[in-house]
Design a protein around this motif. Structure first.
Motif, PDB file in Angstrom:
ATOM      1  N   GLN A 112       0.840  -1.213   0.000  1.00 52.44           N
ATOM      2  CA  GLN A 112       0.000   0.000   0.000  1.00 52.44           C
ATOM      3  C   GLN A 112       0.872   1.260   0.000  1.00 52.44           C
ATOM      4  OE1 GLN A 112      -3.367   0.506  -0.263  1.00 52.44           O
ATOM      5  NE2 GLN A 112      -3.512  -1.673  -0.725  1.00 52.44           N
TER       6      GLN A 112
ATOM      7  N   PHE B 292       2.408   2.622  -3.263  1.00 50.99           N
ATOM      8  CA  PHE B 292       1.550   3.349  -4.207  1.00 50.99           C
ATOM      9  C   PHE B 292       1.820   4.849  -4.202  1.00 50.99           C
ATOM     10  CE2 PHE B 292      -1.793  -0.228  -3.674  1.00 50.99           C
ATOM     11  CZ  PHE B 292      -1.114  -0.995  -4.611  1.00 50.99           C
TER      12      PHE B 292
ATOM     13  N   MET C 182       7.454   2.219 -16.570  1.00 46.86           N
ATOM     14  CA  MET C 182       7.351   1.454 -15.321  1.00 46.86           C
ATOM     15  C   MET C 182       8.601   0.617 -15.064  1.00 46.86           C
ATOM     16  SD  MET C 182       4.514   1.491 -13.547  1.00 46.86           S
ATOM     17  CE  MET C 182       3.700   3.004 -13.709  1.00 46.86           C
TER      18      MET C 182
ATOM     19  N   ALA D 140      -2.447  -3.955 -14.260  1.00 55.86           N
ATOM     20  CA  ALA D 140      -3.105  -2.786 -13.653  1.00 55.86           C
ATOM     21  C   ALA D 140      -2.761  -1.513 -14.412  1.00 55.86           C
ATOM     22  CB  ALA D 140      -2.702  -2.643 -12.189  1.00 55.86           C
ATOM     23  N   SER D 141      -1.529  -1.448 -14.931  1.00 56.10           N
ATOM     24  CA  SER D 141      -1.115  -0.181 -15.536  1.00 56.10           C
ATOM     25  C   SER D 141      -1.539  -0.030 -16.996  1.00 56.10           C
ATOM     26  CB  SER D 141       0.392   0.040 -15.377  1.00 56.10           C
ATOM     27  OG  SER D 141       1.101  -0.949 -16.059  1.00 56.10           O
TER      28      SER D 141
ATOM     29  N   ASN E 281      -6.651  -0.971 -18.072  1.00 53.40           N
ATOM     30  CA  ASN E 281      -7.695   0.042 -18.222  1.00 53.40           C
ATOM     31  C   ASN E 281      -7.234   1.234 -19.044  1.00 53.40           C
ATOM     32  OD1 ASN E 281     -10.059  -0.837 -16.739  1.00 53.40           O
ATOM     33  ND2 ASN E 281      -8.737  -0.784 -14.936  1.00 53.40           N
ATOM     34  N   THR E 282      -5.936   1.505 -18.977  1.00 58.70           N
ATOM     35  CA  THR E 282      -5.434   2.719 -19.630  1.00 58.70           C
ATOM     36  C   THR E 282      -5.594   2.632 -21.151  1.00 58.70           C
ATOM     37  OG1 THR E 282      -3.804   2.812 -17.861  1.00 58.70           O
ATOM     38  CG2 THR E 282      -3.496   4.320 -19.686  1.00 58.70           C
TER      39      THR E 282
ATOM     40  N   PHE F 196     -12.344   5.635 -11.278  1.00 57.14           N
ATOM     41  CA  PHE F 196     -11.177   5.090 -10.584  1.00 57.14           C
ATOM     42  C   PHE F 196     -11.513   4.471  -9.231  1.00 57.14           C
ATOM     43  CE2 PHE F 196      -9.335   8.434 -13.342  1.00 57.14           C
ATOM     44  CZ  PHE F 196      -8.460   7.637 -14.072  1.00 57.14           C
TER      45      PHE F 196
ATOM     46  N   THR G 234      -9.887   2.072  -1.722  1.00 53.53           N
ATOM     47  CA  THR G 234      -9.412   1.246  -2.841  1.00 53.53           C
ATOM     48  C   THR G 234      -9.296   2.057  -4.131  1.00 53.53           C
ATOM     49  OG1 THR G 234     -11.666   0.542  -3.299  1.00 53.53           O
ATOM     50  CG2 THR G 234     -10.292  -0.989  -2.051  1.00 53.53           C
TER      51      THR G 234
ATOM     52  N   CYS H 183      -8.021   3.961  -7.245  1.00 49.68           N
ATOM     53  CA  CYS H 183      -6.841   3.627  -8.042  1.00 49.68           C
ATOM     54  C   CYS H 183      -5.653   4.538  -7.706  1.00 49.68           C
ATOM     55  CB  CYS H 183      -7.181   3.790  -9.514  1.00 49.68           C
ATOM     56  SG  CYS H 183      -5.751   3.613 -10.582  1.00 49.68           S
ATOM     57  N   PRO H 184      -4.528   3.962  -7.277  1.00 51.99           N
ATOM     58  CA  PRO H 184      -3.374   4.808  -6.953  1.00 51.99           C
ATOM     59  C   PRO H 184      -2.687   5.354  -8.203  1.00 51.99           C
ATOM     60  CG  PRO H 184      -2.804   2.490  -6.704  1.00 51.99           C
ATOM     61  CD  PRO H 184      -4.273   2.529  -7.018  1.00 51.99           C
TER      62      PRO H 184
END
Ligand code: HEM
Length: 481
Positions: free
Chosen positions: A110, A113, A168, A264-265, A268-269, A415, A420, A422-423
């Motif tokens: 956590q 993030f 990333m 995750a990265s 959705n992007t 988001f 929760t 999105c970070p």
């Protein structure tokens, strides 16, 4: 025991209960086909709070956005992470983090993030700009100014996937770009097609070929391989260092964690980028305003867009692109269908308003489905229409939206919400802005005639940004300004 679970009847103080006639699946099939329509019809019949049996789970939907704050703020009786902590390890193939085998890991994850936000976002944004330029330069900017055709989703995917990956995870030892990117991207698409089934906890062994594809994807992030990469983001570096502290985490487990972040990265992007681009391209008047805004922000900064040189937009310049931001938010409003989930930790009474509460049972899921809010005509006039400047008023960001005469605290939630949320949301917004800025500065674009309007594929309903049902052919050429 199972059949007892599905024989549940409504008790005093509980919301209306809807079960469907297939005991286990309940209403799962109808939900999967058209979640928004399904929920809207139950809302009409049963009011703004009701419980539905979906794939073996009792899910209580809170449909009125004025009630969202009561769920989002709720403390110890509603757990935010229980669902994702169970489902994510199974989906991505790493051992459950909360199992007690990895003391402190949850908290550290956590904490990691924060490296996607604040000052760290400056570095990420700068690095993303360079990587986007690199991919654009090498793949799309050479070869004259004649018209070329492309498939739009394919185009967004190939540019955003690689530039995000480089930002990333960094670049390989002796070159600027990784080999095998196309295969990696294609494998991720194959995995992603199975994603809704994995999230529904269908064991991966039943999904033909998916395990092998996932193993291949995970192997790409083997710690030995990653250790030779440079320019890796602080976020990934910190996570890699964290995993090293746990002896019982094997190399493949570490790799699986990194693979989860890849999904995750970009998961959705990429579709979010597609819809943002699509709506602009089919609304040339909106596109012209946004393009002019980008030019003017560059002009004010004393830079003219010189298409023969690298274009660089700082984080501060990106922040000033209000029309661009509004247009992206508008496309997120139209394309996002994520479900916000909390799990009840005990039987209790959930207060929803001063005079109103509902009884909830231990293990039940409480869910918000923001797409219903995004498409509510009382909040958004003509909600199915794309209005690129919907989130702008008097030259500033518009933040007041109303229902029943009351101002909404939450009115746009692509988001997620609360703890929760999105970070990666600031980074995502910036990278979509960067991508679109380059696109609008470098290219003239239009949809190839004779295609029907692009529709949404509903199979990811509940899981994030919807994919387009079909790809869209576009023509583009270099601008000569
Ligand atoms: C979680 C949406 C981009 C990293 C989430 C959640 C949503 C979401 C709805 C919450 C799921 C839940 O309620 O449990 C989006 C959308 C994006 C995007 C719509 C793009 C438009 C990104 C990017 C990154 C990222 C670019 C990373 C660089 C994460 C992570 C989580 C997450 C790590 C899990 C957080 C946790 O476990 O608490 N995202 N996301 N996302 N997102 Fe994003």
């Amino acid at each position: 025991l199972l059949s007892m679970r599905f024989r549940r009847t409504r008790r005093d103080g509980e919301p209306p209960l809807i079960k469907g006639w297939i005991p286990f699946l309940g209403k799962a099939l109808e939900f999967a086909k058209n979640a928004h329509g399904f929920l809207a019809s139950y809302k009409k019949k049963h009011g703004d709070v009701f419980t539905v049996l979906i794939a073996g789970k009792y899910i209580t939907f809170i449909m009125n956005p004025l009630l969202y704050p009561y769920v989002i703020k709720h403390g110890k009786q509603l757990d935010f992470h229980e669902f994702s902590d169970q489902v994510a390890p199974m989906t991505f193939g790493y051992p459950p983090v909360r199992s007690g085998k990895f003391p402190g890991m949850c908290e550290h994850i956590q904490k990691s993030f924060r490296l996607l936000q604040g000052e760290n976002l400056d570095r990420l944004t700068e690095s993303m700009m360079g990587n986007l330029m690199l991919v654009f330069q090498q793949d799309y900017l050479s070869g004259g100014s004649q018209w070329r055709t492309e498939s739009m989703y394919q185009f967004c995917n190939s540019v955003m996937f690689e530039a995000t990956f480089l930002t990333m995870y960094g670049k390989p030892a002796h070159t600027n770009r990784h080999s095998g990117m196309v295969t990696l991207r294609e494998d991720l698409v194959k995995f992603d097609n199975m994603f809704p089934l994995l999230i529904a906890r269908i064991p991966i062994f039943f999904l033909r070929g998916t395990k092998a594809i996932r193993d291949k994807l995970i192997n790409y992030f083997h710690p030995k391989k990653m250790s030779s990469w440079s320019n890796t983001s602080g976020f990934i570096k910190e996570r890699a260092a964290l995993f090293e502290q746990y002896d019982c985490l094997g190399d493949i487990d570490k790799a699986a964690h990194h693979f989860a972040i890849l999904w995750a990265s970009v998961g959705n992007t990429v579709p979010a980028t597609f819809w943002a681009m699509y709506y602009l391209v089919i609304h040339p008047e909106a596109l012209a305003v946004v393009r002019e805004e980008i030019h003017s922000v560059l002009r004010v900064s004393g830079i003219e867009a010189d298409l023969n040189k690298d274009i660089f937009l700082t984080r501060e310049q990106l922040d000033r692109l209000l029309y661009l931001e509004s247009s992206i938010n508008e496309s997120l409003r139209l394309s996002s269908a994520s479900m916000n989930i909390r799990v009840a930790q005990e039987d209790f009474s959930l207060r929803l308003e001063r005079e109103r509460s509902i009884k909830v049972r231990k293990g039940d899921i409480i869910s918000l489905y923001p797409q219903s809010m995004h498409m509510d005509p009382e909040i958004y006039e003509n909600p199915e229409v794309y209005k690129f400047d919907r989130y702008i008023e008097d030259g500033k960001e518009k933040t007041d939206f109303y229902k029943d005469g009351q101002r909404l605290k939450y009115y746009r939630m692509p988001f997620g919400s609360g703890s929760t949320k999105c970070p990666g949301r600031y980074f995502a917004m910036n990278e979509i802005k960067q991508f679109l800025s380059l696109l609008l500065l470098y290219f003239d674009m239009e949809v190839v005639e004779g295609q029907t309007a692009c529709t949404q594929d509903p199979s990811r309903a509940g899981l994030g940004i919807l994919l387009p049902a079909t790809d869209v052919k576009i023509r583009y050429r270099l601008r000569r300004e």
